[in-house]
Design a protein around this motif. Structure first.
Motif, PDB file in Angstrom:
ATOM      1  N   LEU A  53      35.659 -35.981  39.145  1.00  0.00           N
ATOM      2  CA  LEU A  53      36.734 -35.150  39.681  1.00  0.00           C
ATOM      3  C   LEU A  53      36.315 -33.684  39.739  1.00  0.00           C
ATOM      4  N   ILE A  54      35.569 -33.238  38.748  1.00  0.00           N
ATOM      5  CA  ILE A  54      35.068 -31.861  38.754  1.00  0.00           C
ATOM      6  C   ILE A  54      34.125 -31.653  39.927  1.00  0.00           C
ATOM      7  N   ILE A  55      33.179 -32.566  40.079  1.00  0.00           N
ATOM      8  CA  ILE A  55      32.219 -32.475  41.178  1.00  0.00           C
ATOM      9  C   ILE A  55      32.950 -32.461  42.521  1.00  0.00           C
ATOM     10  N   ARG A  56      33.966 -33.295  42.619  1.00  0.00           N
ATOM     11  CA  ARG A  56      34.689 -33.468  43.889  1.00  0.00           C
ATOM     12  C   ARG A  56      35.510 -32.240  44.268  1.00  0.00           C
ATOM     13  N   TRP A  57      36.048 -31.530  43.263  1.00  0.00           N
ATOM     14  CA  TRP A  57      37.003 -30.462  43.558  1.00  0.00           C
ATOM     15  C   TRP A  57      36.558 -29.069  43.130  1.00  0.00           C
ATOM     16  N   GLN A  58      35.384 -28.936  42.496  1.00  0.00           N
ATOM     17  CA  GLN A  58      34.981 -27.619  41.988  1.00  0.00           C
ATOM     18  C   GLN A  58      34.833 -26.581  43.091  1.00  0.00           C
ATOM     19  N   SER A  59      34.283 -26.969  44.233  1.00  0.00           N
ATOM     20  CA  SER A  59      34.078 -25.997  45.304  1.00  0.00           C
ATOM     21  C   SER A  59      35.407 -25.462  45.829  1.00  0.00           C
ATOM     22  N   SER A  60      36.379 -26.360  46.042  1.00  0.00           N
ATOM     23  CA  SER A  60      37.685 -25.951  46.563  1.00  0.00           C
ATOM     24  C   SER A  60      38.424 -25.058  45.575  1.00  0.00           C
ATOM     25  N   ILE A  61      38.368 -25.407  44.299  1.00  0.00           N
ATOM     26  CA  ILE A  61      39.061 -24.602  43.287  1.00  0.00           C
ATOM     27  C   ILE A  61      38.400 -23.233  43.155  1.00  0.00           C
ATOM     28  N   TYR A  62      37.068 -23.219  43.166  1.00  0.00           N
ATOM     29  CA  TYR A  62      36.370 -21.931  43.082  1.00  0.00           C
ATOM     30  C   TYR A  62      36.721 -21.048  44.285  1.00  0.00           C
ATOM     31  N   THR A  63      36.743 -21.651  45.481  1.00  0.00           N
ATOM     32  CA  THR A  63      37.064 -20.882  46.683  1.00  0.00           C
ATOM     33  C   THR A  63      38.458 -20.274  46.577  1.00  0.00           C
ATOM     34  N   LEU A  64      39.423 -21.057  46.110  1.00  0.00           N
ATOM     35  CA  LEU A  64      40.778 -20.533  45.916  1.00  0.00           C
ATOM     36  C   LEU A  64      40.766 -19.357  44.951  1.00  0.00           C
ATOM     37  N   CYS A  65      40.091 -19.518  43.825  1.00  0.00           N
ATOM     38  CA  CYS A  65      40.050 -18.453  42.818  1.00  0.00           C
ATOM     39  C   CYS A  65      39.368 -17.203  43.360  1.00  0.00           C
ATOM     40  N   TYR A  66      38.280 -17.402  44.074  1.00  0.00           N
ATOM     41  CA  TYR A  66      37.565 -16.233  44.595  1.00  0.00           C
ATOM     42  C   TYR A  66      38.395 -15.508  45.641  1.00  0.00           C
ATOM     43  N   ARG A  67      38.986 -16.277  46.557  1.00  0.00           N
ATOM     44  CA  ARG A  67      39.781 -15.649  47.614  1.00  0.00           C
ATOM     45  C   ARG A  67      41.018 -14.952  47.047  1.00  0.00           C
ATOM     46  N   LYS A  68      41.528 -15.444  45.921  1.00  0.00           N
ATOM     47  CA  LYS A  68      42.686 -14.805  45.294  1.00  0.00           C
ATOM     48  C   LYS A  68      42.291 -13.571  44.493  1.00  0.00           C
ATOM     49  N   LEU A  69      41.135 -13.629  43.818  1.00  0.00           N
ATOM     50  CA  LEU A  69      40.760 -12.581  42.875  1.00  0.00           C
ATOM     51  C   LEU A  69      39.718 -11.603  43.401  1.00  0.00           C
ATOM     52  N   SER A  70      38.960 -12.015  44.427  1.00  0.00           N
ATOM     53  CA  SER A  70      37.914 -11.165  45.005  1.00  0.00           C
ATOM     54  C   SER A  70      36.839 -10.780  43.988  1.00  0.00           C
ATOM     55  N   HIS A  71      36.562 -11.679  43.075  1.00  0.00           N
ATOM     56  CA  HIS A  71      35.608 -11.352  42.025  1.00  0.00           C
ATOM     57  C   HIS A  71      34.896 -12.631  41.603  1.00  0.00           C
ATOM     58  N   GLN A  72      33.580 -12.678  41.821  1.00  0.00           N
ATOM     59  CA  GLN A  72      32.828 -13.901  41.587  1.00  0.00           C
ATOM     60  C   GLN A  72      32.856 -14.353  40.135  1.00  0.00           C
ATOM     61  N   GLU A  73      32.561 -13.456  39.216  1.00  0.00           N
ATOM     62  CA  GLU A  73      32.479 -13.841  37.808  1.00  0.00           C
ATOM     63  C   GLU A  73      33.823 -14.330  37.287  1.00  0.00           C
ATOM     64  N   GLN A  74      34.886 -13.620  37.633  1.00  0.00           N
ATOM     65  CA  GLN A  74      36.211 -14.044  37.200  1.00  0.00           C
ATOM     66  C   GLN A  74      36.588 -15.382  37.819  1.00  0.00           C
ATOM     67  N   ALA A  75      36.198 -15.592  39.076  1.00  0.00           N
ATOM     68  CA  ALA A  75      36.504 -16.857  39.747  1.00  0.00           C
ATOM     69  C   ALA A  75      35.777 -18.014  39.078  1.00  0.00           C
ATOM     70  N   GLU A  76      34.527 -17.791  38.682  1.00  0.00           N
ATOM     71  CA  GLU A  76      33.760 -18.839  38.003  1.00  0.00           C
ATOM     72  C   GLU A  76      34.388 -19.185  36.654  1.00  0.00           C
ATOM     73  N   GLU A  77      34.735 -18.164  35.890  1.00  0.00           N
ATOM     74  CA  GLU A  77      35.321 -18.397  34.573  1.00  0.00           C
ATOM     75  C   GLU A  77      36.676 -19.081  34.689  1.00  0.00           C
ATOM     76  N   LEU A  78      37.469 -18.661  35.682  1.00  0.00           N
ATOM     77  CA  LEU A  78      38.787 -19.248  35.854  1.00  0.00           C
ATOM     78  C   LEU A  78      38.678 -20.698  36.330  1.00  0.00           C
TER      79      LEU A  78
END
Length: 227
Positions: A53-78
C-alpha cells in the motif's frame, strides 16, 4: 536530508517495528491484490501487505503534501507520518469508502495542521519559512523523456507550484485533489465533509484563479504534464 520514507519508484520494505525503510523486492502475489484485500491482510497482521500500500500510494501522497506545503523536506517527513498514522489506525478503517479516500483524508488533515503551524510562524504569508524560494519538488526520472523534455517538465512543475501558492488554501486544496490527484468530486466532498455543491464551486473558482496566475506562462490544461 536522509529521509526515512524514501520517495522512489523502487519497491521497499517499510519496517513498521522500527519505523525505518529499507529497499527490498516484495512478493508479486501481494502486488496483484486490491487495496481492500491488502487492508484486510494488514489487519490480520501481515505487515508486508501494508508495504505494498505504501509503494502504491506514496507518490500520490507526497505530491499532495508537496503541492500543499511547497517544501520538499516537510513533504517527505509528512508523507512518512501519514503512512505511520494509517498503519496505526488501520483497524478503524471499515471499508465504507475506498482505502485511498481514507488515506487522502488523513493526508489532508495532516497538511492542514502543518500549514496552520507554518501560518502562525509566518503571519499568514504563503512563502516557506526558509524564504521566498521553496525547495524544489523531487522529480521521478522519466526514462521515456529526453533530457530537454525533462528540463521542460521540471520548469512547468515549478511554474505550477508558484501559481498554486497564490491561491487561497481552501481553493488550492480542492484543485490539487481533483485536477492533480484525479479524485472524484463526491469523494472529495466526503473527505472534507463539505456539500458537493461547495466542492464544485471551489473547483470552479480555483481554476479561474489558477488560469489568472498562469496567464502567459503555461496552459492550465497542461497541469497533468506539470504535476
Amino acid at each position: 536530508m536522509s529521509s526515512v520514507l524514501s520517495i522512489s519508484r523502487h519497491p521497499f520494505q517499510f519496517s513498521l517495528s522500527s519505523n525505518k525503510v529499507s529497499f527490498r523486492m516484495n512478493p508479486l502475489s501481494l502486488q496483484n491484490k486490491t487495496d481492500r484485500e491488502l487492508v484486510e491482510l494488514t489487519k490480520g497482521g501481515q505487515k508486508k501487505a501494508f508495504e505494498i500500500l505504501i509503494i502504491r500510494w506514496q507518490s500520490s501522497i507526497y505530491t499532495l503534501c508537496y503541492r500543499k506545503l511547497s517544501h520538499q523536506e516537510q513533504a517527505e517527513e509528512l508523507t512518512q507520518e501519514i503512512f505511520l498514522a494509517a498503519y496505526k489506525h488501520i483497524a478503524s478503517f471499515r471499508n465504507e469508502s475506498k482505502f485511498s479516500t481514507w488515506l487522502f483524508q488523513i493526508a489532508v488533515n495532516r497538511c492542514k495542521n502543518q500549514h496552520g503551524y507554518r501560518d502562525r510562524r509566518k503571519h499568514g504569508h504563503h512563502e516557506p519559512l526558509e524564504g521566498t524560494h521553496p525547495e524544489q519538488k523531487r522529480e521521478f526520472p522519466d526514462q521515456t523523456l529526453s533530457a530537454v523534455q525533462q528540463i521542460h517538465k521540471k520548469e512547468q512543475s515549478d511554474i505550477l507550484q508558484e501559481a498554486l501558492n497564490q491561491i487561497d488554501d481552501k481553493y488550492r486544496e480542492v484543485l490539487i485533489l481533483f485536477d492533480i490527484q484525479g479524485i472524484p468530486q463526491n469523494e472529495i466532498a466526503s473527505m472534507l465533509n463539505l456539500p458537493i455543491g461547495t466542492i464544485k464551486s471551489r473547483i470552479h473558482r480555483a481554476r479561474n484563479e489558477l488560469a489568472h496566475a498562469l496567464k502567459g506562462k503555461i496552459n492550465p490544461k497542461d497541469i497533468g504534464e506539470a504535476k
